[in-house]
Design a protein around this motif. Structure first.
Motif, mmCIF file in Angstrom:
data_model
loop_
_atom_site.group_PDB
_atom_site.id
_atom_site.type_symbol
_atom_site.label_atom_id
_atom_site.label_comp_id
_atom_site.label_asym_id
_atom_site.label_seq_id
_atom_site.Cartn_x
_atom_site.Cartn_y
_atom_site.Cartn_z
ATOM 1 N N LEU A 1 0.829 -1.209 0.000
ATOM 2 C CA LEU A 1 0.000 0.000 0.000
ATOM 3 C C LEU A 1 0.862 1.257 0.000
ATOM 4 O O LEU A 1 0.628 2.193 -0.778
ATOM 5 N N LEU A 2 1.860 1.296 0.878
ATOM 6 C CA LEU A 2 2.721 2.475 0.965
ATOM 7 C C LEU A 2 3.553 2.651 -0.298
ATOM 8 O O LEU A 2 3.697 3.768 -0.814
ATOM 9 N N TYR A 3 4.131 1.568 -0.795
ATOM 10 C CA TYR A 3 4.914 1.654 -2.033
ATOM 11 C C TYR A 3 4.040 2.128 -3.200
ATOM 12 O O TYR A 3 4.462 2.952 -4.020
ATOM 13 N N SER A 4 2.815 1.592 -3.275
ATOM 14 C CA SER A 4 1.925 1.974 -4.382
ATOM 15 C C SER A 4 1.589 3.458 -4.340
ATOM 16 O O SER A 4 1.529 4.126 -5.379
ATOM 17 N N LEU A 5 1.379 3.988 -3.144
ATOM 18 C CA LEU A 5 0.983 5.389 -3.007
ATOM 19 C C LEU A 5 2.152 6.359 -3.178
ATOM 20 O O LEU A 5 1.973 7.453 -3.719
ATOM 21 N N PHE A 6 3.348 5.961 -2.756
ATOM 22 C CA PHE A 6 4.426 6.946 -2.637
ATOM 23 C C PHE A 6 5.693 6.648 -3.435
ATOM 24 O O PHE A 6 6.583 7.503 -3.490
ATOM 25 N N TRP A 7 5.833 5.460 -4.042
ATOM 26 C CA TRP A 7 7.064 5.131 -4.759
ATOM 27 C C TRP A 7 6.762 5.033 -6.254
ATOM 28 O O TRP A 7 6.086 4.121 -6.710
ATOM 29 N N LYS A 8 7.295 5.967 -7.021
ATOM 30 C CA LYS A 8 7.011 6.040 -8.451
ATOM 31 C C LYS A 8 7.499 4.797 -9.190
ATOM 32 O O LYS A 8 6.873 4.350 -10.150
ATOM 33 N N ARG A 9 8.609 4.209 -8.768
ATOM 34 C CA ARG A 9 9.212 3.096 -9.492
ATOM 35 C C ARG A 9 8.538 1.749 -9.186
ATOM 36 O O ARG A 9 8.759 0.767 -9.883
ATOM 37 N N PHE A 10 7.733 1.692 -8.178
ATOM 38 C CA PHE A 10 7.125 0.430 -7.736
ATOM 39 C C PHE A 10 6.329 -0.202 -8.862
ATOM 40 O O PHE A 10 5.596 0.479 -9.593
ATOM 41 N N ASN A 11 6.452 -1.524 -9.029
ATOM 42 C CA ASN A 11 5.826 -2.199 -10.158
ATOM 43 C C ASN A 11 5.089 -3.463 -9.728
ATOM 44 O O ASN A 11 5.001 -3.777 -8.535
ATOM 45 N N THR A 12 4.586 -4.202 -10.729
ATOM 46 C CA THR A 12 3.785 -5.387 -10.445
ATOM 47 C C THR A 12 4.583 -6.454 -9.722
ATOM 48 O O THR A 12 4.093 -7.077 -8.766
ATOM 49 N N ALA A 13 5.814 -6.689 -10.152
ATOM 50 C CA ALA A 13 6.640 -7.709 -9.498
ATOM 51 C C ALA A 13 6.863 -7.374 -8.026
ATOM 52 O O ALA A 13 6.784 -8.251 -7.151
ATOM 53 N N GLY A 14 7.127 -6.098 -7.738
ATOM 54 C CA GLY A 14 7.306 -5.689 -6.353
ATOM 55 C C GLY A 14 6.056 -5.905 -5.531
ATOM 56 O O GLY A 14 6.117 -6.314 -4.361
ATOM 57 N N THR A 15 4.896 -5.643 -6.135
ATOM 58 C CA THR A 15 3.629 -5.858 -5.438
ATOM 59 C C THR A 15 3.442 -7.324 -5.074
ATOM 60 O O THR A 15 3.083 -7.659 -3.940
ATOM 61 N N LEU A 16 3.685 -8.200 -6.043
ATOM 62 C CA LEU A 16 3.510 -9.637 -5.800
ATOM 63 C C LEU A 16 4.517 -10.159 -4.789
ATOM 64 O O LEU A 16 4.177 -10.958 -3.908
ATOM 65 N N TRP A 17 5.767 -9.723 -4.912
ATOM 66 C CA TRP A 17 6.792 -10.145 -3.955
ATOM 67 C C TRP A 17 6.429 -9.664 -2.548
ATOM 68 O O TRP A 17 6.589 -10.407 -1.572
ATOM 69 N N GLY A 18 5.973 -8.423 -2.445
ATOM 70 C CA GLY A 18 5.645 -7.875 -1.135
ATOM 71 C C GLY A 18 4.486 -8.601 -0.474
ATOM 72 O O GLY A 18 4.546 -8.939 0.717
ATOM 73 N N ILE A 19 3.413 -8.854 -1.240
ATOM 74 C CA ILE A 19 2.239 -9.525 -0.665
ATOM 75 C C ILE A 19 2.545 -10.966 -0.307
ATOM 76 O O ILE A 19 2.376 -11.399 0.844
ATOM 77 N N TYR A 20 3.018 -11.738 -1.290
ATOM 78 C CA TYR A 20 3.235 -13.164 -1.039
ATOM 79 C C TYR A 20 4.413 -13.414 -0.110
ATOM 80 O O TYR A 20 4.382 -14.336 0.724
ATOM 81 N N GLY A 21 5.462 -12.598 -0.223
ATOM 82 C CA GLY A 21 6.621 -12.766 0.654
ATOM 83 C C GLY A 21 6.269 -12.475 2.106
ATOM 84 O O GLY A 21 6.581 -13.268 3.004
#
Length: 530
Positions: free
Chosen positions: A433-453
């Motif tokens: 949530l925080l990366y999505s709102l505030f980090w311009k470079r954040f992408n789909t792979a980061g989202t999946l790694w963050g949630i599942y990890g």
């Protein structure tokens, strides 16, 4: 002491208690039926048509947040462990102030119904929605465990049901009523149940607090003195370390608990989803103000109720009662107001359990129907009526799982179980949530790694912790396969989820869409287009 316990349980009239609770269920079911919308639109079912005011939604928010852990678990923890038990109250309140005041409005402006709407806004939607739905379902299940465990312990005291089979039947009945709330009323009916429940809960807590102050000469010092005199801990009841100070591991467990409580509230899907029931950002901000005021009053009352239970009931009687620590508040009601007050307080506690579990159920079912069925299986082309039908079927399935889980978790301190749910929420959702709102470079792979990890690490550590095996109060106390020493994994799993999200982003070849990020930033800050 056995005689005191016998008197406490046999003097309570199961018929009176059942009638009080049954009356509440009938009234609330009638209210749910009357306010329920006949429309089959997803907006009505998921967000109550965004028709609630900030004041109404704020009271309902406090109802969602003030779960059985707040009323039963915290009161019991304070009565038995003193100062360390009150840390749960502080953690829950600070969590609300720190997290939701900072990002709740941003999330509300960005999404439409679920957290998956926010996380998938600038990502590959199908994969991210699947991950978001998975985390929502797991978090909701953990939170439900606490509520259903509270139902089992409370009914054991209320109806003097000591056998595990009888308590299991009651947990099943609670699950059935909860599913009826969701099926009949959707979000609108569930919200009104939360409003009614929150009002009655806070009123009862305030009245019990005033009575206790009056009994001890309106002196908090007198109340604390009486509590220390009756507690086996003596003066140490008022000092840190009663629950988390025995050794270095328990101190570290407290730090982990604090991290999970403070960071977990912003990632609880059922709380965040409630912000979609108001029409605009201004009403969302008013919701936070009203909810904060309600919770501040309530958590101050839990301090008095907990120490009041220590002074008037005593730790030995609380521990020996059916339901253990979770019986402190009902036993206090029996001591100060007799059978009728016990019935009222128990009905309020049941209302708390029913309302919170109903909110969790509609959130989990909405996440599956909206994120998985409508946007993954049907690729965004599902008919609203079909989507609502799938949500209702999912609610039934979730109700069955909640009943089974509640039976297994029966007997655990529910404040502790909710803290575990906070850890799972923060581990799975907060970083993304925080990366999505505030980090311009954040992408789909980061989202999946963050949630599942984060989710995987949290579940793994919980499974191999003393919560599941290796201690007398474990879910499976007869076996021991634990190797992780902490009961709450937040200290490890939450930073790990942030690390996973970062590594997934920088190591993948996925490129973030700067236009989408700019669009999301404007929308989250202004509410334009929400």
């Amino acid at each position: 002491m056995t005689g005191n316990l016998a008197a406490a349980t046999t003097n309570s009239d199961p018929l009176v208690n059942t009638l009080v609770f049954g009356l509440f269920v009938v009234i609330t079911l009638f209210v749910v039926y009357r306010v329920s919308s006949r429309s089959k639109s997803t907006t009505d079912y998921y967000a109550a048509g965004s028709a609630f005011t900030g004041r109404q939604n704020g009271i309902a928010l406090s109802g969602d947040f003030l779960s059985a852990a707040s009323f039963l678990g915290i009161a019991g923890a304070i009565a038995i462990h003193g100062y360390d038990g009150f840390l749960y109250s502080i953690g829950f309140l600070v969590a609300w102030l720190v997290d939701l005041l900072l990002i709740a409005e941003l999330i509300r402006n960005t999404g439409r119904f679920t957290m998956g709407d926010v996380l998938s806004y600038r990502m590959r939607k199908r994969r991210v929605r699947a991950a978001s739905a998975t985390s929502t379902l797991v978090i909701s299940f953990f939170y439900m465990l606490a509520q259903m465990a509270g139902a089992g312990g409370l009914i054991a005291l209320l109806l003097n049901v000591h056998g595990g089979f009888g308590q299991a039947l009651v947990i099943g009945g609670v699950g059935l009523v909860m599913v009826l709330y969701v099926l009949v009323g959707g979000m609108k009916g569930t919200t009104w149940v939360q409003i009614i429940k929150a009002t009655i809960l806070i009123l009862c807590a305030v009245l019990m607090t005033v009575f206790l102050f009056g009994k001890f000469g309106f002196s908090f010092s007198n109340l604390l003195s009486a509590a220390t005199e009756k507690s086996p801990m003596g003066d140490k009841l008022l000092e840190p370390g009663g629950l988390y100070g025995a050794n270095d591991t328990s101190k570290l467990d407290f730090v982990s608990l604090a991290v999970a409580l403070v960071l977990g509230a912003a990632a609880l899907p059922h709380v965040l989803m409630r912000f979609y029931t108001v029409p605009n950002s201004r009403e969302a901000r008013r919701s936070v103000v009203w909810a904060t005021a309600c919770m501040f009053v309530f958590y101050l009352c839990t301090l008095v109720i907990g120490f009041g239970a220590a002074a008037l009931v005593g730790a030995d009687e609380i521990k020996s009662a059916p339901g253990g620590e979770n019986s402190a508040a009902p036993l206090l009601a029996l001591h100060i107001g007799g059978t009728l007050l016990l019935g009222i307080i128990s009905a309020v506690a049941f209302a708390t359990i029913l309302a919170v579990v109903a909110g969790l159920t509609i959130t989990a079912s909405a996440s599956f129907a909206h994120d998985v069925y409508a946007n993954i299986f049907k690729k965004g082309k599902a008919a609203p009526a079909d989507e609502v039908r799938v949500a209702r079927l999912t609610a039934v399935a979730i109700g069955v799982l909640a009943i089974v889980g509640g039976i297994l978790a029966n007997g655990q301190n529910i404040a502790f179980l909710v803290a575990l749910a906070f850890a799972v929420a923060a581990s799975a959702n907060l970083s993304t949530l925080l990366y999505s709102l505030f980090w311009k470079r954040f992408n789909t792979a980061g989202t999946l790694w963050g949630i599942y990890g984060g989710l995987g690490a949290c579940l793994l550590l919980v499974f191999f912790s003393p919560v599941v095996s290796g201690s007398p109060d474990s879910i499976f106390s007869a076996v021991d396969f634990h190797w992780f020493p902490l009961k709450n994994p937040g200290l490890v799993s939450i930073p790990f989820s942030f690390l996973c999200g970062y590594l997934g982003t920088v190591l993948s070849k996925d490129k973030a869409d700067p236009r989408k990020h700019a669009e999301m930033e404007v929308r989250s800050l202004t509410g334009i287009g929400s």
